[in-house]
Scaffold this motif. Structure first.
Motif, PDB file in Angstrom:
ATOM      1  N   GLY A  44      12.937  36.278   9.289  1.00 36.14           N
ATOM      2  CA  GLY A  44      12.431  35.996   7.892  1.00 36.14           C
ATOM      3  C   GLY A  44      12.471  34.662   7.165  1.00 36.14           C
ATOM      4  N   PHE A  45      12.932  33.772   8.037  1.00 38.53           N
ATOM      5  CA  PHE A  45      13.277  32.363   7.528  1.00 38.53           C
ATOM      6  C   PHE A  45      12.220  31.518   7.906  1.00 38.53           C
ATOM      7  CE2 PHE A  45      17.558  34.181   8.214  1.00 38.53           C
ATOM      8  CZ  PHE A  45      18.169  33.662   7.111  1.00 38.53           C
ATOM      9  N   PRO A  46      11.906  30.644   7.249  1.00 39.61           N
ATOM     10  CA  PRO A  46      10.811  29.506   7.444  1.00 39.61           C
ATOM     11  C   PRO A  46      10.681  28.704   8.669  1.00 39.61           C
ATOM     12  CG  PRO A  46      11.909  28.867   5.712  1.00 39.61           C
ATOM     13  CD  PRO A  46      12.567  30.032   5.851  1.00 39.61           C
ATOM     14  N   VAL A  47      11.111  29.109   9.798  1.00 37.93           N
ATOM     15  CA  VAL A  47      11.090  28.151  11.133  1.00 37.93           C
ATOM     16  C   VAL A  47       9.713  28.826  11.664  1.00 37.93           C
ATOM     17  CG1 VAL A  47      12.557  27.950  13.016  1.00 37.93           C
ATOM     18  CG2 VAL A  47      13.553  28.559  10.970  1.00 37.93           C
ATOM     19  N   ARG A  48       9.139  27.554  11.701  1.00 43.35           N
ATOM     20  CA  ARG A  48       7.615  27.889  12.280  1.00 43.35           C
ATOM     21  C   ARG A  48       7.454  27.099  13.516  1.00 43.35           C
ATOM     22  NH1 ARG A  48       7.364  27.647   6.715  1.00 43.35           N
ATOM     23  NH2 ARG A  48       6.811  29.702   5.688  1.00 43.35           N
ATOM     24  N   THR A  49       8.013  25.916  13.716  1.00 45.49           N
ATOM     25  CA  THR A  49       7.649  25.044  14.714  1.00 45.49           C
ATOM     26  C   THR A  49       9.157  24.685  15.560  1.00 45.49           C
ATOM     27  OG1 THR A  49       8.173  22.987  13.327  1.00 45.49           O
ATOM     28  CG2 THR A  49       5.777  23.914  13.499  1.00 45.49           C
ATOM     29  N   PRO A  50       8.771  24.165  16.730  1.00 51.03           N
ATOM     30  CA  PRO A  50      10.110  23.680  17.400  1.00 51.03           C
ATOM     31  C   PRO A  50      10.858  22.843  16.670  1.00 51.03           C
ATOM     32  CG  PRO A  50       8.407  23.884  18.954  1.00 51.03           C
ATOM     33  CD  PRO A  50       7.717  23.991  17.369  1.00 51.03           C
ATOM     34  N   ARG A  51      10.087  21.640  16.116  1.00 47.60           N
ATOM     35  CA  ARG A  51      10.827  20.949  15.183  1.00 47.60           C
ATOM     36  C   ARG A  51      11.752  21.597  14.209  1.00 47.60           C
ATOM     37  NH1 ARG A  51       9.985  15.393  14.130  1.00 47.60           N
ATOM     38  NH2 ARG A  51      10.763  14.584  12.112  1.00 47.60           N
ATOM     39  N   ASP A  52      11.230  22.646  13.503  1.00 44.45           N
ATOM     40  CA  ASP A  52      12.009  23.178  12.374  1.00 44.45           C
ATOM     41  C   ASP A  52      13.356  23.931  13.270  1.00 44.45           C
ATOM     42  OD1 ASP A  52      10.225  22.719  10.422  1.00 44.45           O
ATOM     43  OD2 ASP A  52       9.231  24.728  10.606  1.00 44.45           O
ATOM     44  N   PHE A  53      12.909  24.363  14.340  1.00 45.52           N
ATOM     45  CA  PHE A  53      14.053  24.989  15.007  1.00 45.52           C
ATOM     46  C   PHE A  53      15.331  24.020  15.211  1.00 45.52           C
ATOM     47  CE2 PHE A  53      15.367  27.051  19.390  1.00 45.52           C
ATOM     48  CZ  PHE A  53      16.089  27.988  18.704  1.00 45.52           C
ATOM     49  N   ALA A  54      14.773  22.990  15.892  1.00 48.01           N
ATOM     50  CA  ALA A  54      15.459  21.896  16.224  1.00 48.01           C
ATOM     51  C   ALA A  54      16.549  21.616  15.060  1.00 48.01           C
ATOM     52  CB  ALA A  54      15.036  20.713  16.854  1.00 48.01           C
ATOM     53  N   HIS A  55      15.955  21.373  13.756  1.00 52.80           N
ATOM     54  CA  HIS A  55      16.657  20.799  12.592  1.00 52.80           C
ATOM     55  C   HIS A  55      17.563  22.103  12.221  1.00 52.80           C
ATOM     56  CE1 HIS A  55      13.184  17.778  11.352  1.00 52.80           C
ATOM     57  NE2 HIS A  55      14.123  17.317  12.354  1.00 52.80           N
ATOM     58  N   LEU A  56      16.949  23.249  12.338  1.00 49.03           N
ATOM     59  CA  LEU A  56      17.947  24.432  12.180  1.00 49.03           C
ATOM     60  C   LEU A  56      19.415  24.372  12.904  1.00 49.03           C
ATOM     61  CD1 LEU A  56      18.636  27.248  10.485  1.00 49.03           C
ATOM     62  CD2 LEU A  56      17.770  28.480  12.485  1.00 49.03           C
ATOM     63  N   THR A  57      19.248  24.153  14.346  1.00 43.70           N
ATOM     64  CA  THR A  57      20.442  24.091  15.174  1.00 43.70           C
ATOM     65  C   THR A  57      21.460  22.991  14.723  1.00 43.70           C
ATOM     66  OG1 THR A  57      19.209  22.809  16.793  1.00 43.70           O
ATOM     67  CG2 THR A  57      19.298  25.372  16.820  1.00 43.70           C
ATOM     68  N   GLU A  58      20.616  21.826  14.145  1.00 38.80           N
ATOM     69  CA  GLU A  58      21.436  20.629  13.674  1.00 38.80           C
ATOM     70  C   GLU A  58      22.078  20.936  12.549  1.00 38.80           C
ATOM     71  OE1 GLU A  58      19.599  16.496  14.620  1.00 38.80           O
ATOM     72  OE2 GLU A  58      17.974  17.565  13.944  1.00 38.80           O
ATOM     73  N   ALA A  59      21.488  21.586  11.632  1.00 37.37           N
ATOM     74  CA  ALA A  59      21.954  22.063  10.179  1.00 37.37           C
ATOM     75  C   ALA A  59      23.059  22.932  10.517  1.00 37.37           C
ATOM     76  CB  ALA A  59      21.045  22.701   9.361  1.00 37.37           C
ATOM     77  N   LEU A  60      23.213  23.777  11.539  1.00 38.92           N
ATOM     78  CA  LEU A  60      24.117  24.751  11.812  1.00 38.92           C
ATOM     79  C   LEU A  60      25.663  23.810  12.601  1.00 38.92           C
ATOM     80  CD1 LEU A  60      22.302  27.645  13.127  1.00 38.92           C
ATOM     81  CD2 LEU A  60      23.827  27.579  11.140  1.00 38.92           C
TER      82      LEU A  60
END
Length: 232
Positions: free
Chosen positions: A71-87
């Motif tokens: 349910g999180f707004p992670v829609r693209t590989p770029r979003d996904f990469a940014h999420l792992t960076e934020a973690l």
């Protein structure tokens, strides 16, 4: 934004597991979803949440082994990469690890396709890059285009598997712990697209000649045997 902890929800596919300290049970994987509409709808807000909640996420991972974020707004590989960076997770370059058996396509910094094997090939349970001396401490999956049918990624609770081995096959487990495990792979020079582990040694180790391969494996402590003599 304050440290926001997501709320958990029941996942029908999850398996119930007993905590090691016998303090209760938990689902594997533990499923989390946003607890505010802002985090659910706005990618920037979700990245701020990930940064603020990184320590909580890490504790959950250590305690439960696997998390499903839904349910999180992670829609693209770029979003996904940014999420792992934020973690706060460090980047892991697969090409630098050496020995990756499957073919992957790089789709952005930090992000690779999970597997480029033919769809009819079965991928058994495994630990990521267990056959190498350099492996990731965490693995995250992101689904960009859900399959029309099937497509699920099964997970195995390694702690539970170990407990069953210890209970049901104690002698075999003791033998494994005493002798260790050796991985042996037979590789051609070129890729084999029809195989589930079809990368050739040139692509796998990023080398062009047998001499380069021998030097690279020697530096990592791996052993090499040419079955038909070293190619020229």
């Amino acid at each position: 934004m304050n440290n926001i902890v997501c709320v958990s929800f029941p996942l029908p596919e999850a398996r119930s597991r007993l905590l090691d300290d016998l303090s209760g049970t938990y689902d594997f994987p533990v499923a989390l979803e946003p607890c505010t509409q802002e985090v659910a709808n706005d990618t920037i807000a979700a990245l701020h949440w990930a940064q603020d909640s990184s320590e909580t996420i890490e504790r959950h991972l250590c305690r439960y082994g696997a998390l499903l974020l839904r349910g999180f707004p992670v829609r693209t590989p770029r979003d996904f990469a940014h999420l792992t960076e934020a973690l706060g997770w460090p980047n892991f370059g697969y090409e630098a690890s050496g020995g990756n058996a499957v073919r992957r396509n790089v789709v952005g910094d930090r992000v690779f396709t999970a597997n480029e094997s033919p769809p009819d090939k079965v991928i058994p349970f495994h630990h990521e890059l267990a056959q190498t001396t350099r492996y990731p401490h965490r693995v995250a999956f992101f689904c960009e285009n859900p399959a029309m049918r099937g497509g699920a990624t099964p997970l195995l609770d390694s702690g539970n598997a170990y407990a069953r081995l210890r209970s049901e096959f104690p002698e075999g487990l003791a033998e494994l712990q005493k002798k260790g495990v050796r991985y042996t792979r037979v590789m051609t020079v070129d890729d084999r697209p029809h195989s589930a582990i079809g990368r050739g040694w040139s692509d796998t180790f990023g080398v062009s000649t047998p001499q380069e391969l021998e030097a690279k494996l020697a530096s990592s402590g791996d052993k090499l045997e040419w079955l038909r003599g070293a190619p020229s």
